[in-house]
Design a protein around this motif. Structure first.
Motif, PDB file in Angstrom:
ATOM      1  N   GLY A 129     120.048 -54.181 -26.147  1.00  0.00           N
ATOM      2  CA  GLY A 129     120.885 -53.506 -27.133  1.00  0.00           C
ATOM      3  C   GLY A 129     120.067 -52.796 -28.180  1.00  0.00           C
ATOM      4  N   ALA A 130     118.838 -52.359 -27.808  1.00  0.00           N
ATOM      5  CA  ALA A 130     117.896 -51.840 -28.789  1.00  0.00           C
ATOM      6  C   ALA A 130     117.697 -50.335 -28.731  1.00  0.00           C
ATOM      7  N   PHE A 131     117.932 -49.697 -27.586  1.00  0.00           N
ATOM      8  CA  PHE A 131     117.551 -48.292 -27.450  1.00  0.00           C
ATOM      9  C   PHE A 131     118.480 -47.377 -28.234  1.00  0.00           C
ATOM     10  N   PHE A 132     119.778 -47.671 -28.189  1.00  0.00           N
ATOM     11  CA  PHE A 132     120.775 -46.914 -28.952  1.00  0.00           C
ATOM     12  C   PHE A 132     121.447 -47.843 -29.957  1.00  0.00           C
ATOM     13  N   SER A 133     122.182 -47.250 -30.865  1.00  0.00           N
ATOM     14  CA  SER A 133     122.865 -48.048 -31.889  1.00  0.00           C
ATOM     15  C   SER A 133     124.202 -48.598 -31.414  1.00  0.00           C
ATOM     16  N   THR A 134     124.735 -48.073 -30.290  1.00  0.00           N
ATOM     17  CA  THR A 134     126.034 -48.536 -29.807  1.00  0.00           C
ATOM     18  C   THR A 134     125.879 -49.252 -28.468  1.00  0.00           C
ATOM     19  N   ARG A 135     126.722 -50.251 -28.262  1.00  0.00           N
ATOM     20  CA  ARG A 135     126.671 -51.022 -27.024  1.00  0.00           C
ATOM     21  C   ARG A 135     127.011 -50.168 -25.807  1.00  0.00           C
ATOM     22  N   GLY A 136     127.997 -49.285 -25.963  1.00  0.00           N
ATOM     23  CA  GLY A 136     128.406 -48.452 -24.841  1.00  0.00           C
ATOM     24  C   GLY A 136     127.303 -47.534 -24.360  1.00  0.00           C
ATOM     25  N   ALA A 137     126.569 -46.925 -25.285  1.00  0.00           N
ATOM     26  CA  ALA A 137     125.468 -46.034 -24.895  1.00  0.00           C
ATOM     27  C   ALA A 137     124.363 -46.819 -24.204  1.00  0.00           C
ATOM     28  N   ASN A 138     124.032 -47.995 -24.715  1.00  0.00           N
ATOM     29  CA  ASN A 138     123.013 -48.830 -24.069  1.00  0.00           C
ATOM     30  C   ASN A 138     123.430 -49.202 -22.652  1.00  0.00           C
ATOM     31  N   THR A 139     124.683 -49.597 -22.475  1.00  0.00           N
ATOM     32  CA  THR A 139     125.157 -50.018 -21.154  1.00  0.00           C
ATOM     33  C   THR A 139     125.148 -48.853 -20.172  1.00  0.00           C
ATOM     34  N   LEU A 140     125.640 -47.696 -20.598  1.00  0.00           N
ATOM     35  CA  LEU A 140     125.702 -46.533 -19.713  1.00  0.00           C
ATOM     36  C   LEU A 140     124.311 -46.105 -19.265  1.00  0.00           C
ATOM     37  N   VAL A 141     123.399 -45.929 -20.222  1.00  0.00           N
ATOM     38  CA  VAL A 141     122.053 -45.468 -19.883  1.00  0.00           C
ATOM     39  C   VAL A 141     121.301 -46.546 -19.104  1.00  0.00           C
ATOM     40  N   GLY A 142     121.494 -47.804 -19.478  1.00  0.00           N
ATOM     41  CA  GLY A 142     120.825 -48.886 -18.753  1.00  0.00           C
ATOM     42  C   GLY A 142     121.234 -48.928 -17.295  1.00  0.00           C
ATOM     43  N   ARG A 143     122.514 -48.740 -17.023  1.00  0.00           N
ATOM     44  CA  ARG A 143     122.983 -48.751 -15.636  1.00  0.00           C
ATOM     45  C   ARG A 143     122.492 -47.536 -14.859  1.00  0.00           C
ATOM     46  N   LEU A 144     122.425 -46.388 -15.510  1.00  0.00           N
ATOM     47  CA  LEU A 144     121.888 -45.204 -14.836  1.00  0.00           C
ATOM     48  C   LEU A 144     120.402 -45.402 -14.516  1.00  0.00           C
ATOM     49  N   CYS A 145     119.671 -45.976 -15.459  1.00  0.00           N
ATOM     50  CA  CYS A 145     118.247 -46.253 -15.210  1.00  0.00           C
ATOM     51  C   CYS A 145     118.073 -47.217 -14.049  1.00  0.00           C
ATOM     52  N   SER A 146     119.003 -48.169 -13.906  1.00  0.00           N
ATOM     53  CA  SER A 146     118.863 -49.191 -12.871  1.00  0.00           C
ATOM     54  C   SER A 146     118.914 -48.600 -11.471  1.00  0.00           C
ATOM     55  N   LEU A 147     119.561 -47.449 -11.315  1.00  0.00           N
ATOM     56  CA  LEU A 147     119.596 -46.797 -10.002  1.00  0.00           C
ATOM     57  C   LEU A 147     118.251 -46.158  -9.675  1.00  0.00           C
ATOM     58  N   ILE A 148     117.475 -45.855 -10.696  1.00  0.00           N
ATOM     59  CA  ILE A 148     116.142 -45.283 -10.482  1.00  0.00           C
ATOM     60  C   ILE A 148     115.110 -46.387 -10.303  1.00  0.00           C
ATOM     61  N   THR A 149     115.272 -47.486 -11.018  1.00  0.00           N
ATOM     62  CA  THR A 149     114.299 -48.587 -10.962  1.00  0.00           C
ATOM     63  C   THR A 149     114.623 -49.611  -9.881  1.00  0.00           C
ATOM     64  N   LEU A 150     115.769 -49.477  -9.215  1.00  0.00           N
ATOM     65  CA  LEU A 150     116.211 -50.400  -8.148  1.00  0.00           C
ATOM     66  C   LEU A 150     116.467 -51.809  -8.686  1.00  0.00           C
ATOM     67  N   THR A 151     116.786 -51.905  -9.972  1.00  0.00           N
ATOM     68  CA  THR A 151     116.923 -53.207 -10.630  1.00  0.00           C
ATOM     69  C   THR A 151     118.338 -53.378 -11.160  1.00  0.00           C
ATOM     70  N   PRO A 152     119.095 -54.387 -10.698  1.00  0.00           N
ATOM     71  CA  PRO A 152     120.467 -54.593 -11.190  1.00  0.00           C
ATOM     72  C   PRO A 152     120.478 -54.851 -12.691  1.00  0.00           C
ATOM     73  N   TYR A 153     121.128 -53.979 -13.428  1.00  0.00           N
ATOM     74  CA  TYR A 153     121.029 -53.961 -14.892  1.00  0.00           C
ATOM     75  C   TYR A 153     121.513 -55.260 -15.535  1.00  0.00           C
ATOM     76  N   THR A 154     122.762 -55.641 -15.274  1.00  0.00           N
ATOM     77  CA  THR A 154     123.347 -56.794 -15.963  1.00  0.00           C
ATOM     78  C   THR A 154     122.638 -58.088 -15.583  1.00  0.00           C
ATOM     79  N   ASN A 155     122.339 -58.258 -14.301  1.00  0.00           N
ATOM     80  CA  ASN A 155     121.683 -59.484 -13.854  1.00  0.00           C
ATOM     81  C   ASN A 155     120.285 -59.602 -14.450  1.00  0.00           C
ATOM     82  N   TRP A 156     119.521 -58.521 -14.407  1.00  0.00           N
ATOM     83  CA  TRP A 156     118.159 -58.579 -14.931  1.00  0.00           C
ATOM     84  C   TRP A 156     118.163 -58.823 -16.431  1.00  0.00           C
TER      85      TRP A 156
END
Length: 295
Positions: free
Chosen positions: A36-63
């Motif tokens: 929850g550190a990259f952006f100030s809002t939870r929604g922005a962190n979740t959206l970008v984190g999940r998009l990044c997870s498709l590039i890193t092959l890493t399940p966002y919520t589980n990791w």
């Protein structure tokens, strides 16, 4: 890389090095979003984190949940996690010596530097992260994130193969994965296993001491700090996980005036890969060879 592939395979492979390092930076963005550190809002962190997870092959919520558990108990000898974590956990010398010869071999084999830091990293991202085998069954959201990530990756790479061909997709993405996973796992391993790392029993463990003395400051050239999202200032990250990577350097400079930290250079980081056991008598991490020599 796709553009130069028809011209030269070797140039494609050369480009996999900077591309792999860019992927390490993408992983750090995902990591920050999980805190929850990259952006100030939870929604922005979740959206970008999940998009990044498709590039890193890493399940966002589980990791992110597994990583949160790590932040609760790092370098605590009485609260070490078991299972798949061979990089930030360790046995004590006494525990290792109590093992049978066969179990010592099983413990040592995956921790050999060539296996742990060359062979296993790509397999972790390709195979290990496809299964929620070490995820508690009560973590339904986390387990579901693994399956949803897998389905998304099948769709994404399936489209790439249909458009570009399996041979091109393999020879572009496999080298990137090798570079990024080996680099990233090396960084992760050094964050808590280095020569001056401090490990403590539950009664002696403290949050601040474990942050400043149990987490490393990896001294890298500035360009490598950028590629690795400043995660080398790991002592500051553990002291305050909500600090985004783009503020870690400034925070490090402030903290260092109050509590000077001795950094680790690249050569020291290479030597630290063999530090795998906590010697309670000497209060430091040691190599398997150090224990065998004393025996």
């Amino acid at each position: 890389m796709y553009l130069v592939y028809p011209v030269s395979l070797w140039l494609t492979l050369v480009l996999s090095v900077p591309t792999g390092m860019f992927l390490v930076r993408v992983f750090i963005v995902q990591h920050d979003c999980g805190h929850g550190a990259f952006f100030s809002t939870r929604g922005a962190n979740t959206l970008v984190g999940r998009l990044c997870s498709l590039i890193t092959l890493t399940p966002y919520t589980n990791w992110a949940s597994q990583h949160g558990a790590h932040h609760a108990n790092w370098n605590n000898l009485d609260r070490r996690t078991a299972g798949s974590d061979i990089y930030s956990a360790c046995l004590t010398v006494r525990e290792y010596q109590a093992l049978s010869r066969w179990r010592r071999l099983l413990y040592r084999l995956p921790r050999h530097p060539l296996i742990a830091h060359v062979l296993l990293p790509p397999l972790i991202f390709v195979l290990l992260y496809r299964l929620p085998f070490d995820t508690p069954r009560a973590w339904r959201r986390e387990r579901m994130s693994v399956h949803l990530t897998n389905a998304s990756l099948v769709a994404m790479f399936g489209i790439l193969v249909l458009l570009l061909g399996w041979h091109e997709v393999l020879l572009v993405h496999a080298p990137i994965l090798v570079v990024s996973s080996i680099s990233g796992v090396w960084l992760f391993s050094l964050q808590h296993r280095f020569e001056r790392a401090r490990w403590s029993a539950d009664g002696e463990w403290s949050f601040v001491a474990a942050s400043l003395d149990g987490s490393s400051w990896l001294r890298l050239p500035r360009i490598l700090h950028w590629f690795t999202g400043n995660i080398g200032f790991h002592h500051v990250h553990h002291l305050s996980p909500r600090v985004p990577n783009y503020r870690l350097r400034a925070c490090h400079e402030a903290v260092n005036t109050l509590h000077p930290i001795q950094g680790i250079g690249v050569l020291g980081g290479m030597r630290a890969l063999r530090l795998t056991l906590w010697d309670e008598a000497r209060g430091r991490l040691v190599r398997f060879a150090d224990v065998e020599q004393r025996a």
